[in-house]
Scaffold this motif. Structure first.
Motif, PDB file in Angstrom:
ATOM      1  N   GLU A   1      -0.920  -2.198  -6.823  1.00  0.00           N
ATOM      2  CA  GLU A   1      -0.036  -1.308  -7.572  1.00  0.00           C
ATOM      3  C   GLU A   1       1.405  -1.447  -7.059  1.00  0.00           C
ATOM      4  O   GLU A   1       1.630  -1.686  -5.876  1.00  0.00           O
ATOM      5  CB  GLU A   1      -0.514   0.139  -7.398  1.00  0.00           C
ATOM      6  CG  GLU A   1       0.153   1.130  -8.318  1.00  0.00           C
ATOM      7  CD  GLU A   1      -0.437   2.533  -8.199  1.00  0.00           C
ATOM      8  OE1 GLU A   1      -0.373   3.289  -9.179  1.00  0.00           O
ATOM      9  OE2 GLU A   1      -0.970   2.874  -7.116  1.00  0.00           O
TER      10      GLU A   1
ATOM     11  N   LYS B   1       6.990 -10.063  -9.774  1.00  0.00           N
ATOM     12  CA  LYS B   1       5.960  -9.885 -10.804  1.00  0.00           C
ATOM     13  C   LYS B   1       4.783 -10.828 -10.556  1.00  0.00           C
ATOM     14  O   LYS B   1       3.617 -10.456 -10.732  1.00  0.00           O
ATOM     15  CB  LYS B   1       6.558 -10.129 -12.193  1.00  0.00           C
ATOM     16  CG  LYS B   1       7.506  -9.028 -12.648  1.00  0.00           C
ATOM     17  CD  LYS B   1       8.130  -9.370 -13.994  1.00  0.00           C
ATOM     18  CE  LYS B   1       9.132  -8.330 -14.420  1.00  0.00           C
ATOM     19  NZ  LYS B   1       9.804  -8.672 -15.696  1.00  0.00           N
TER      20      LYS B   1
ATOM     21  N   LYS C   1       2.783  -9.589  -7.590  1.00  0.00           N
ATOM     22  CA  LYS C   1       2.061  -8.374  -7.982  1.00  0.00           C
ATOM     23  C   LYS C   1       0.799  -8.741  -8.759  1.00  0.00           C
ATOM     24  O   LYS C   1      -0.273  -8.175  -8.535  1.00  0.00           O
ATOM     25  CB  LYS C   1       2.976  -7.488  -8.831  1.00  0.00           C
ATOM     26  CG  LYS C   1       2.305  -6.192  -9.256  1.00  0.00           C
ATOM     27  CD  LYS C   1       3.127  -5.470 -10.305  1.00  0.00           C
ATOM     28  CE  LYS C   1       2.311  -4.354 -10.905  1.00  0.00           C
ATOM     29  NZ  LYS C   1       2.899  -3.835 -12.140  1.00  0.00           N
TER      30      LYS C   1
ATOM     31  N   CYS D   1       7.513  -1.550 -11.734  1.00  0.00           N
ATOM     32  CA  CYS D   1       6.678  -0.475 -11.177  1.00  0.00           C
ATOM     33  C   CYS D   1       5.640   0.056 -12.161  1.00  0.00           C
ATOM     34  O   CYS D   1       5.889   0.142 -13.365  1.00  0.00           O
ATOM     35  CB  CYS D   1       7.549   0.676 -10.695  1.00  0.00           C
ATOM     36  SG  CYS D   1       8.561   0.243  -9.270  1.00  0.00           S
ATOM     37  N   ASP D   2       4.489   0.447 -11.613  1.00  0.00           N
ATOM     38  CA  ASP D   2       3.450   1.139 -12.374  1.00  0.00           C
ATOM     39  C   ASP D   2       3.635   2.648 -12.292  1.00  0.00           C
ATOM     40  O   ASP D   2       3.179   3.386 -13.157  1.00  0.00           O
ATOM     41  CB  ASP D   2       2.055   0.790 -11.822  1.00  0.00           C
ATOM     42  CG  ASP D   2       1.801  -0.698 -11.843  1.00  0.00           C
ATOM     43  OD1 ASP D   2       1.884  -1.286 -12.928  1.00  0.00           O
ATOM     44  OD2 ASP D   2       1.527  -1.281 -10.767  1.00  0.00           O
ATOM     45  N   ARG D   3       4.284   3.093 -11.203  1.00  0.00           N
ATOM     46  CA  ARG D   3       4.518   4.520 -10.972  1.00  0.00           C
ATOM     47  C   ARG D   3       5.876   4.712 -10.309  1.00  0.00           C
ATOM     48  O   ARG D   3       6.369   3.811  -9.633  1.00  0.00           O
ATOM     49  CB  ARG D   3       3.475   5.113 -10.011  1.00  0.00           C
ATOM     50  CG  ARG D   3       2.143   5.479 -10.587  1.00  0.00           C
ATOM     51  CD  ARG D   3       1.148   5.694  -9.452  1.00  0.00           C
ATOM     52  NE  ARG D   3       1.567   6.686  -8.475  1.00  0.00           N
ATOM     53  CZ  ARG D   3       1.166   6.685  -7.200  1.00  0.00           C
ATOM     54  NH1 ARG D   3       0.367   5.737  -6.747  1.00  0.00           N
ATOM     55  NH2 ARG D   3       1.571   7.623  -6.368  1.00  0.00           N
TER      56      ARG D   3
ATOM     57  N   SER E   1       4.344   8.184 -14.559  1.00  0.00           N
ATOM     58  CA  SER E   1       4.743   6.964 -15.259  1.00  0.00           C
ATOM     59  C   SER E   1       6.247   6.731 -15.128  1.00  0.00           C
ATOM     60  O   SER E   1       7.032   7.688 -15.166  1.00  0.00           O
ATOM     61  CB  SER E   1       4.356   7.046 -16.738  1.00  0.00           C
ATOM     62  OG  SER E   1       5.129   8.031 -17.389  1.00  0.00           O
TER      63      SER E   1
END
Length: 419
Positions: free
Chosen positions: A59, A196, A199, A219-221, A235
């Motif tokens: 993440e 990216k 990740k 980012c995911d969060r 989000s």
């Protein structure tokens, strides 16, 4: 089940607190400290106040917030540069970090020698570094300078070398603090493309940045820190919007505080009489033979409101006054985005309608059944024009409205009803 959940988490921060002693008046030399003991006054500054969060394997999480809110301290705790006063931090796997530009570099050693030193700090053996050396040099684009002392490097070259090492140690967790703000645009883009890629390969990333676009892209969060506590976690687009809204509200509050004097046009006519919620950047012009005396926005329940969601009902009410008799006018209003993008404008009388003939004073209501603007900050402009184009009153940026919490995947200033 609990063991499986624990294994999924690359990072677990559990009830962590951290404070620092901030000396108000401290002697610099041993003599000063000995002679002026009372000068060693300090205050305990609580930087982190019992924060807890987890980051799953693979993440990417961004930390946002004001300067001094605890973002960099959190990152340094994760790298074990600092240790918490209380609470625990658990990290699974090898950690690579980009916390401070050129940390671990020796200025008199060459770029090549610093690659070996820096990579060994991250836990690589000489054999592993040998195998990756050319990849690191190629990524940094510093081949012509790699055998020069790093004290001769610019800050951008430092960053290139540091980043090239950090992303080529095959770390399980990568920690980055604002370092990508350095360097040219093409290299920043290259870095984010590489982020990216790693990740997608399963590397966990925690990044601190003030560039929301960079955070949105990786980012995911987002975790929003404020005064040492987690204010929101969720989000990126939603948390980012709330954070930027808060920053804008604070900017407006500061602007209003700094501008205590009445806002007026070149003739000295006050615009504060229009509404208590007048925006500090409002500007007024026109002859004022007909003038606005009050302007307000209301929600569907008739409550004064300046924050709406897409699709809400909005009611705009104007009060006016004039000493003229029997004149016909058209009222108009516009919505302009805070980047000065013109979004919507309308006259109250449609083409072909007879313009209203005014009394000495009165009220006009403009009702929008469904506000179709997408989330953002918008300025409201209002005006009164005569039938031959005379400008009687015009107020730009009279107030700012916020449209928020519309999470559909749409872009631009407005939406359309559709199936």
């Amino acid at each position: 089940m609990a063991a499986e959940s624990k294994q999924e988490n690359a990072i677990v921060v559990d009830h962590v607190k951290k404070h620092f002693k901030v000396f108000l008046d401290k002697g610099q030399s041993f003599k000063e400290r000995l002679l002026f003991r009372k000068r060693r006054r300090y205050e305990n500054r609580q930087v982190l106040r019992d924060i807890s969060f987890t980051v799953k394997r693979g993440e990417a999480v961004g930390l946002i917030g004001h300067n001094g809110c605890g973002k960099s301290t959190t990152l340094k705790l994760l790298t074990r540069i600092l240790y918490p006063d209380s609470g625990t931090i658990t990290i699974q796997g090898r950690v690579s970090s980009l916390i401070e530009l050129g940390a671990g570099f020796h200025p008199d050693m060459s770029g090549r020698e610093n690659i070996y030193t820096n990579a060994s700090i991250f836990g690589l053996s000489k054999k592993e570094i040998d195998a990756r050396l050319q990849t690191i040099i190629d990524f940094s684009e510093l081949e012509p300078f790699i055998d020069n002392p790093v004290r001769t490097y610019s800050s951008g070259m430092y960053m290139r070398l540091a980043f090239a090492v950090a992303i080529n140690v095959n770390a399980d967790v990568l920690l980055i603090d604002e370092i990508l703000a350095v360097g040219d645009v093409s290299f920043q883009k290259k870095c984010f493309e590489r982020l990216k890629e790693i990740k997608e390969q399963g590397t966990t990333i925690v990044i601190v940045s003030h560039s929301m676009e960079q955070l949105y892209s990786i980012c995911d969060r987002l975790i929003w820190l404020e005064e040492g506590k987690i204010k929101e976690d969720g989000s990126p687009k939603l948390i980012g919007m709330h954070y930027l809204d808060s920053m804008e509200d604070e900017r407006i509050a500061r602007l209003a505080e700094e501008s205590k004097e009445k806002l007026s046009d070149e003739r000295g006519r006050s615009i504060l009489e229009l509404t208590q919620n007048v925006h500090p950047e409002a500007r007024r012009d026109g002859s004022h033979e007909v003038r606005f005396t009050k302007v307000d926005l209301y929600d569907k329940d008739g409550n004064p409101c300046q924050t709406f969601s897409t699709g809400d009902k909005v009611v705009l009410k104007f009060s006016y006054a004039t000493a003229l008799k029997g004149i016909a006018v058209n009222f108009n209003m516009d919505f302009v985005r805070d980047n000065w993008q013109y979004c919507y404008g309308s006259g109250f009388a449609k083409p072909g309608d007879n313009l209203p003939v005014l009394e000495k004073e009165g009220t006009v209501t403009f009702t929008v059944e469904k506000l179709m603007l997408l989330p953002g900050k918008y300025y409201l402009d209002i005006g009164i024009n005569g039938e031959h184009g005379e400008l009687y009153d015009n107020v730009r940026n009279i107030m700012q409205i916020t449209v928020r919490d519309y999470v559909h995947n749409e872009f631009g200033p407005c939406t359309f009803e559709h199936d």
